[in-house]
Design a protein around this motif. Structure first.
Motif, PDB file in Angstrom:
ATOM      1  N   ASP A   1       0.840  -1.205   0.000  1.00 52.50           N
ATOM      2  CA  ASP A   1       0.000   0.000   0.000  1.00 52.50           C
ATOM      3  C   ASP A   1       0.870   1.248   0.000  1.00 52.50           C
ATOM      4  O   ASP A   1       0.574   2.225  -0.692  1.00 52.50           O
ATOM      5  N   GLY A   2       1.956   1.217   0.747  1.00 53.61           N
ATOM      6  CA  GLY A   2       2.897   2.334   0.757  1.00 53.61           C
ATOM      7  C   GLY A   2       3.561   2.537  -0.592  1.00 53.61           C
ATOM      8  O   GLY A   2       3.785   3.670  -1.021  1.00 53.61           O
ATOM      9  N   MET A   3       3.868   1.437  -1.262  1.00 54.16           N
ATOM     10  CA  MET A   3       4.453   1.538  -2.606  1.00 54.16           C
ATOM     11  C   MET A   3       3.476   2.168  -3.581  1.00 54.16           C
ATOM     12  O   MET A   3       3.869   2.969  -4.439  1.00 54.16           O
ATOM     13  N   ALA A   4       2.198   1.815  -3.465  1.00 49.51           N
ATOM     14  CA  ALA A   4       1.184   2.386  -4.349  1.00 49.51           C
ATOM     15  C   ALA A   4       1.072   3.895  -4.144  1.00 49.51           C
ATOM     16  O   ALA A   4       1.038   4.662  -5.115  1.00 49.51           O
ATOM     17  N   VAL A   5       1.041   4.328  -2.899  1.00 46.66           N
ATOM     18  CA  VAL A   5       0.946   5.766  -2.598  1.00 46.66           C
ATOM     19  C   VAL A   5       2.223   6.473  -3.035  1.00 46.66           C
ATOM     20  O   VAL A   5       2.175   7.565  -3.622  1.00 46.66           O
ATOM     21  N   ALA A   6       3.379   5.863  -2.789  1.00 51.80           N
ATOM     22  CA  ALA A   6       4.649   6.478  -3.184  1.00 51.80           C
ATOM     23  C   ALA A   6       4.736   6.615  -4.699  1.00 51.80           C
ATOM     24  O   ALA A   6       5.232   7.631  -5.205  1.00 51.80           O
ATOM     25  N   SER A   7       4.258   5.626  -5.438  1.00 50.11           N
ATOM     26  CA  SER A   7       4.300   5.721  -6.898  1.00 50.11           C
ATOM     27  C   SER A   7       3.432   6.871  -7.382  1.00 50.11           C
ATOM     28  O   SER A   7       3.809   7.598  -8.305  1.00 50.11           O
ATOM     29  N   PHE A   8       2.268   7.059  -6.751  1.00 52.29           N
ATOM     30  CA  PHE A   8       1.394   8.170  -7.120  1.00 52.29           C
ATOM     31  C   PHE A   8       2.062   9.515  -6.843  1.00 52.29           C
ATOM     32  O   PHE A   8       2.082  10.401  -7.701  1.00 52.29           O
ATOM     33  N   VAL A   9       2.630   9.659  -5.661  1.00 48.88           N
ATOM     34  CA  VAL A   9       3.267  10.928  -5.277  1.00 48.88           C
ATOM     35  C   VAL A   9       4.480  11.210  -6.171  1.00 48.88           C
ATOM     36  O   VAL A   9       4.663  12.333  -6.657  1.00 48.88           O
ATOM     37  N   LEU A  10       5.317  10.204  -6.399  1.00 44.62           N
ATOM     38  CA  LEU A  10       6.501  10.412  -7.231  1.00 44.62           C
ATOM     39  C   LEU A  10       6.125  10.693  -8.683  1.00 44.62           C
ATOM     40  O   LEU A  10       6.767  11.507  -9.349  1.00 44.62           O
ATOM     41  N   GLY A  11       5.085  10.024  -9.166  1.00 43.26           N
ATOM     42  CA  GLY A  11       4.629  10.300 -10.526  1.00 43.26           C
ATOM     43  C   GLY A  11       4.094  11.706 -10.670  1.00 43.26           C
ATOM     44  O   GLY A  11       4.353  12.386 -11.663  1.00 43.26           O
ATOM     45  N   LEU A  12       3.365  12.164  -9.675  1.00 45.56           N
ATOM     46  CA  LEU A  12       2.835  13.530  -9.693  1.00 45.56           C
ATOM     47  C   LEU A  12       3.961  14.551  -9.606  1.00 45.56           C
ATOM     48  O   LEU A  12       3.981  15.536 -10.348  1.00 45.56           O
ATOM     49  N   LEU A  13       4.901  14.326  -8.725  1.00 51.53           N
ATOM     50  CA  LEU A  13       6.040  15.221  -8.580  1.00 51.53           C
ATOM     51  C   LEU A  13       6.917  15.203  -9.831  1.00 51.53           C
ATOM     52  O   LEU A  13       7.477  16.225 -10.229  1.00 51.53           O
TER      53      LEU A  13
ATOM     54  N   LEU B   1       1.177  -3.533  -7.639  1.00 51.76           N
ATOM     55  CA  LEU B   1       0.095  -4.274  -8.294  1.00 51.76           C
ATOM     56  C   LEU B   1       0.383  -5.767  -8.334  1.00 51.76           C
ATOM     57  O   LEU B   1      -0.514  -6.589  -8.137  1.00 51.76           O
ATOM     58  N   TRP B   2       1.616  -6.130  -8.570  1.00 53.96           N
ATOM     59  CA  TRP B   2       2.002  -7.536  -8.634  1.00 53.96           C
ATOM     60  C   TRP B   2       1.840  -8.218  -7.281  1.00 53.96           C
ATOM     61  O   TRP B   2       1.427  -9.371  -7.203  1.00 53.96           O
ATOM     62  N   ARG B   3       2.135  -7.494  -6.209  1.00 48.46           N
ATOM     63  CA  ARG B   3       2.018  -8.059  -4.862  1.00 48.46           C
ATOM     64  C   ARG B   3       0.598  -7.986  -4.300  1.00 48.46           C
ATOM     65  O   ARG B   3       0.338  -8.480  -3.218  1.00 48.46           O
ATOM     66  N   GLY B   4      -0.304  -7.349  -5.009  1.00 48.19           N
ATOM     67  CA  GLY B   4      -1.698  -7.328  -4.584  1.00 48.19           C
ATOM     68  C   GLY B   4      -2.038  -6.258  -3.567  1.00 48.19           C
ATOM     69  O   GLY B   4      -2.613  -6.554  -2.524  1.00 48.19           O
ATOM     70  N   THR B   5      -1.736  -5.021  -3.872  1.00 50.66           N
ATOM     71  CA  THR B   5      -2.060  -3.921  -2.973  1.00 50.66           C
ATOM     72  C   THR B   5      -3.569  -3.720  -2.871  1.00 50.66           C
ATOM     73  O   THR B   5      -4.313  -4.048  -3.792  1.00 50.66           O
ATOM     74  N   ARG B   6      -4.005  -3.188  -1.746  1.00 48.87           N
ATOM     75  CA  ARG B   6      -5.411  -2.837  -1.582  1.00 48.87           C
ATOM     76  C   ARG B   6      -5.700  -1.479  -2.220  1.00 48.87           C
ATOM     77  O   ARG B   6      -6.855  -1.132  -2.427  1.00 48.87           O
ATOM     78  N   ARG B   7      -4.691  -0.724  -2.517  1.00 49.36           N
ATOM     79  CA  ARG B   7      -4.857   0.613  -3.117  1.00 49.36           C
ATOM     80  C   ARG B   7      -4.536   0.543  -4.609  1.00 49.36           C
ATOM     81  O   ARG B   7      -3.640   1.208  -5.113  1.00 49.36           O
ATOM     82  N   ARG B   8      -5.305  -0.254  -5.303  1.00 49.58           N
ATOM     83  CA  ARG B   8      -5.064  -0.481  -6.727  1.00 49.58           C
ATOM     84  C   ARG B   8      -5.242   0.794  -7.549  1.00 49.58           C
ATOM     85  O   ARG B   8      -4.522   1.024  -8.505  1.00 49.58           O
ATOM     86  N   GLY B   9      -6.197   1.628  -7.165  1.00 44.73           N
ATOM     87  CA  GLY B   9      -6.429   2.868  -7.901  1.00 44.73           C
ATOM     88  C   GLY B   9      -5.223   3.789  -7.855  1.00 44.73           C
ATOM     89  O   GLY B   9      -4.822   4.356  -8.876  1.00 44.73           O
ATOM     90  N   ARG B  10      -4.630   3.916  -6.686  1.00 43.49           N
ATOM     91  CA  ARG B  10      -3.443   4.767  -6.566  1.00 43.49           C
ATOM     92  C   ARG B  10      -2.265   4.166  -7.310  1.00 43.49           C
ATOM     93  O   ARG B  10      -1.446   4.881  -7.887  1.00 43.49           O
ATOM     94  N   ALA B  11      -2.163   2.847  -7.292  1.00 41.85           N
ATOM     95  CA  ALA B  11      -1.075   2.199  -8.023  1.00 41.85           C
ATOM     96  C   ALA B  11      -1.243   2.418  -9.526  1.00 41.85           C
ATOM     97  O   ALA B  11      -0.266   2.722 -10.224  1.00 41.85           O
ATOM     98  N   TRP B  12      -2.470   2.286 -10.034  1.00 35.96           N
ATOM     99  CA  TRP B  12      -2.700   2.525 -11.461  1.00 35.96           C
ATOM    100  C   TRP B  12      -2.447   3.988 -11.826  1.00 35.96           C
ATOM    101  O   TRP B  12      -1.896   4.282 -12.895  1.00 35.96           O
ATOM    102  N   LEU B  13      -2.847   4.910 -10.949  1.00 36.07           N
ATOM    103  CA  LEU B  13      -2.561   6.324 -11.201  1.00 36.07           C
ATOM    104  C   LEU B  13      -1.056   6.591 -11.177  1.00 36.07           C
ATOM    105  O   LEU B  13      -0.544   7.367 -11.985  1.00 36.07           O
ATOM    106  N   GLY B  14      -0.339   5.962 -10.245  1.00 33.47           N
ATOM    107  CA  GLY B  14       1.114   6.099 -10.197  1.00 33.47           C
ATOM    108  C   GLY B  14       1.762   5.575 -11.461  1.00 33.47           C
ATOM    109  O   GLY B  14       2.696   6.183 -11.994  1.00 33.47           O
ATOM    110  N   LEU B  15       1.260   4.458 -11.969  1.00 30.07           N
ATOM    111  CA  LEU B  15       1.778   3.897 -13.213  1.00 30.07           C
ATOM    112  C   LEU B  15       1.516   4.846 -14.385  1.00 30.07           C
ATOM    113  O   LEU B  15       2.412   5.129 -15.186  1.00 30.07           O
TER     114      LEU B  15
END
Length: 88
Positions: free
Chosen positions: A17-29, A50-64
């Motif tokens: 979940d932290g990776m998903a949020v970090a990907s979103f923040v880093l992508g935005l920055l 996404l591969w590990r099955g995060t609960r925050r899939r939306g943020r992970a997809w936005l980060g991607l």
């Protein structure tokens, strides 16, 4: 030994979940600064989350998506300036 397995599982989900949020923040920055570094980092973090099955899939997809957008912005500026990098 049985008592440590659920704790490790919860920590793993929290990490993804932290990776998903970090990907979103880093992508935005990355849309503003250092997109050559932050874009690929956001893509990698989102992919792993996404591969590990995060609960925050939306943020992970936005980060991607933002990581890919970072690289597209870099390519657009490189084409416009005919240089390897861009600045404000």
């Amino acid at each position: 030994m049985h008592l440590t397995a659920p704790a490790n599982r919860r920590t793993g989900v929290r990490d993804t979940d932290g990776m998903a949020v970090a990907s979103f923040v880093l992508g935005l920055l990355g849309l503003l600064v250092l997109n050559v570094f932050l874009g690929p980092t956001a893509i990698a973090l989102a992919s792993v989350a996404l591969w590990r099955g995060t609960r925050r899939r939306g943020r992970a997809w936005l980060g991607l998506a933002l990581g890919v957008a970072d690289l597209l912005v870099l390519v657009a500026f490189m084409q416009a300036d005919h240089t390897v990098s861009w600045s404000f």
